[in-house]
Scaffold this active site. Structure first.
Site, PDB file in Angstrom:
ATOM      1  N   TYR A  79       0.782  -1.316  -0.148  1.00  8.31           N
ATOM      2  CA  TYR A  79       0.112   0.050  -0.162  1.00  8.31           C
ATOM      3  C   TYR A  79       0.869   1.468   0.003  1.00  8.31           C
ATOM      4  O   TYR A  79       0.479   2.246  -0.490  1.00  8.31           O
ATOM      5  CB  TYR A  79      -0.794   0.087   1.195  1.00  8.31           C
ATOM      6  N   LYS A 133       3.470 -15.457   1.579  1.00  7.10           N
ATOM      7  CA  LYS A 133       3.373 -16.360   0.215  1.00  7.10           C
ATOM      8  C   LYS A 133       5.169 -16.443   0.129  1.00  7.10           C
ATOM      9  O   LYS A 133       5.959 -15.968  -0.825  1.00  7.10           O
ATOM     10  CB  LYS A 133       2.909 -15.199  -0.692  1.00  7.10           C
ATOM     11  N   ASP A 151      -2.878 -18.270  -0.413  1.00  3.27           N
ATOM     12  CA  ASP A 151      -3.837 -18.881  -1.034  1.00  3.27           C
ATOM     13  C   ASP A 151      -4.237 -20.287  -0.342  1.00  3.27           C
ATOM     14  O   ASP A 151      -5.707 -20.318  -0.267  1.00  3.27           O
ATOM     15  CB  ASP A 151      -3.244 -19.239  -2.459  1.00  3.27           C
ATOM     16  N   ASP A 153      -6.118  -7.369   4.207  1.00  3.50           N
ATOM     17  CA  ASP A 153      -7.132  -6.497   3.515  1.00  3.50           C
ATOM     18  C   ASP A 153      -8.245  -7.563   2.989  1.00  3.50           C
ATOM     19  O   ASP A 153      -9.530  -7.596   3.141  1.00  3.50           O
ATOM     20  CB  ASP A 153      -6.920  -5.547   2.387  1.00  3.50           C
ATOM     21  N   ASP A 160     -11.700  -9.337   4.994  1.00  3.80           N
ATOM     22  CA  ASP A 160     -12.980  -9.336   4.255  1.00  3.80           C
ATOM     23  C   ASP A 160     -13.778 -10.931   4.222  1.00  3.80           C
ATOM     24  O   ASP A 160     -14.802 -10.958   4.462  1.00  3.80           O
ATOM     25  CB  ASP A 160     -12.962  -8.602   2.932  1.00  3.80           C
TER      26      ASP A 160
HETATM   27  C1  IPM Z   1     -10.091  -1.434   4.451  1.00  2.43           C
HETATM   28  C2  IPM Z   1     -10.636  -0.905   3.168  1.00  2.43           C
HETATM   29  C3  IPM Z   1      -9.538  -0.007   2.856  1.00  2.43           C
HETATM   30  C4  IPM Z   1      -8.247  -0.669   2.614  1.00  2.43           C
HETATM   31  C5  IPM Z   1      -9.837   1.110   1.434  1.00  2.43           C
HETATM   32  C6  IPM Z   1     -10.960   1.786   1.516  1.00  2.43           C
HETATM   33  C7  IPM Z   1      -8.321   1.849   1.010  1.00  2.43           C
HETATM   34  O1  IPM Z   1     -10.753  -1.921   2.195  1.00  2.43           O
HETATM   35  O2  IPM Z   1     -10.075  -0.720   5.348  1.00  2.43           O
HETATM   36  O3  IPM Z   1      -9.916  -2.722   4.427  1.00  2.43           O
HETATM   37  O4  IPM Z   1      -7.957  -1.187   1.494  1.00  2.43           O
HETATM   38  O5  IPM Z   1      -7.555  -0.801   3.539  1.00  2.43           O
HETATM   39 MG    MG Z   2     -10.646  -3.856   2.737  1.00  4.17          MG
END
Ligand code: IPM
Ligand code: MG
Length: 353
Positions: A142, A188, A220, A244, A248
């Site tokens: 990032y 990885k 993976d 990230d 999710d």
């Molecule tokens: C998160 C979001 C952010 C990230 C975005 C909105 C920049 O997806 O907080 O996970 O990628 O960190």
């Molecule tokens: Mg995110």
């Protein structure tokens, strides 16, 4: 009486509605446990762009750094999506994380017993899941240099230094000691040099925590294992982009994105926010689920303010509301005895305390 200075960033979309409910609950828990909160509100995201042309005003940076902790709603919305990338709410968010030095992002994924049917996975797979994803938040691909793009190519750099890996590893091992005493480090290392350094460093730091069982998994395979057998995980330690993605994925085990909180901590201050976004489509309708934000306030009490009893009281009050069958609209199909609006859910949790 304990006194804390809390910075508040309500943000965009449903942000203001859900943060108001968390403040309501904090005030009640404060009264019960003799804790005084003073709040200062700051702008960030789209509302800051509208007010002063900058998604992250200096006043916000200074105010949050001076506070004991920050409670954050959500930012962004279609209205600001066509701005150049540096001016968009997301850029403000990344800059904010960096300025605050919040290198450790804690994202729990747990399943409320009452909602085992809300997940797209079978109840037998997800019942009892209790995972903490520890994501490095201000390094990796990032932020790595060089980065850029021209007409012909685009490039980013995944880079970690030993001190960056060491400090996030310590966070994961210390957390594991208070939980299930297991850390699974995700990388990885079969392909990436940066991951080999990551793994070597985590092993070295892990030796300082003999009571914690350390394992390693390629990212993976981790993505697969999270679906196949999520109960095997306790703390999952990983870098910025893998975290990230995996966080999710892990959040979907619980079935509703409206329930999960997060903490971003560092040496200067800490930021607590729901993992969901600003949901502009339902903003102002009073139907958003405030539980993720209320639960974030509980994490704030637990991890920044060391007010463990108050944090437990909030967690139990949320569980009782779930058990009693109160549901906001997003979860109406799962065991609702009564469907309530945002503010009523806040009232119920507050009165359970
Ligand atoms: C998160 C979001 C952010 C990230 C975005 C909105 C920049 O997806 O907080 O996970 O990628 O960190
Ligand atoms: Mg995110």
């Amino acid at each position: 009486m304990a006194n804390y200075n809390i910075s508040i960033i309500k943000g965009d979309g449903i942000g203001p509605e859900i943060v108001d409910e968390a403040i309501k609950v904090l005030n009640v828990v404060g009264k019960k446990f003799d804790i005084n909160f003073s709040y200062n509100e700051y702008l960030m995201g789209g509302c800051a762009i509208d007010a002063c042309g900058n998604p992250l005003p200096q006043e916000t940076i200074d105010g949050v750094l001076a506070s004991d902790a920050c409670l954050f709603g959500a930012i962004g919305g279609a209205k600001w999506d066509n701005l150049p990338r540096e001016l968009r709410p997301e850029s403000g968010l990344l800059r904010f994380r960096k300025e605050m030095g919040v290198f450790a992002n804690l994202r729990p994924a747990m399943v409320y017993d009452e909602l085992v049917d809300a997940s797209s996975l079978k109840p037998s797979v997800i019942q009892g899941v209790d995972i903490m994803v520890v994501r490095e938040l201000i390094g990796g691909i990032y932020f790595g240099e060089p980065k850029g793009k021209d007409e012909f190519k685009g490039w980013n750099t995944m880079v970690y230094t030993v001190p960056e890996i060491e400090r996030i590893a310590h966070v994961a091992f210390k957390l594991a000691l208070k939980r299930g005493k297991k850390v699974c480090s995700i990388d990885k290392a079969n392909v990436l040099d940066v991951s080999q350094l990551w793994r070597d460093t985590v092993i070295r730091i892990g030796a300082q925590y003999p009571d914690v069982e350390l394992t390693h998994m390629y990212v993976d395979n981790a993505a697969m294992q999270l679906i196949a057998n999520p109960r095997q995980f306790d703390v999952m330690l990983t870098g910025n982009i893998f975290g990230d993605i995996l966080s999710d994925e892990a959040s979907m085990l619980s079935g509703s994105i409206g329930l999960l909180p997060s903490a971003s901590t560092g040496e200067k201050t800490a930021v607590y926010e729901p993992i969901h976004g600003s949901a502009p489509d339902i903003a102002g309708m009073g139907i958003a689920n405030p539980i993720a934000t209320i639960s974030s306030a509980s994490m704030m009490l637990r991890y920044s303010l060391n007010e463990i009893k108050a944090a437990d009281a909030i967690d139990n009050a949320i569980k009782k509301a779930m058990k009693d069958g109160f549901r906001t609209k997003d979860l109406a199909a799962f065991g609702a005895v009564e469907v309530v609006n945002t503010s009523k859910m806040g009232d119920i949790i507050a009165s359970n305390i």
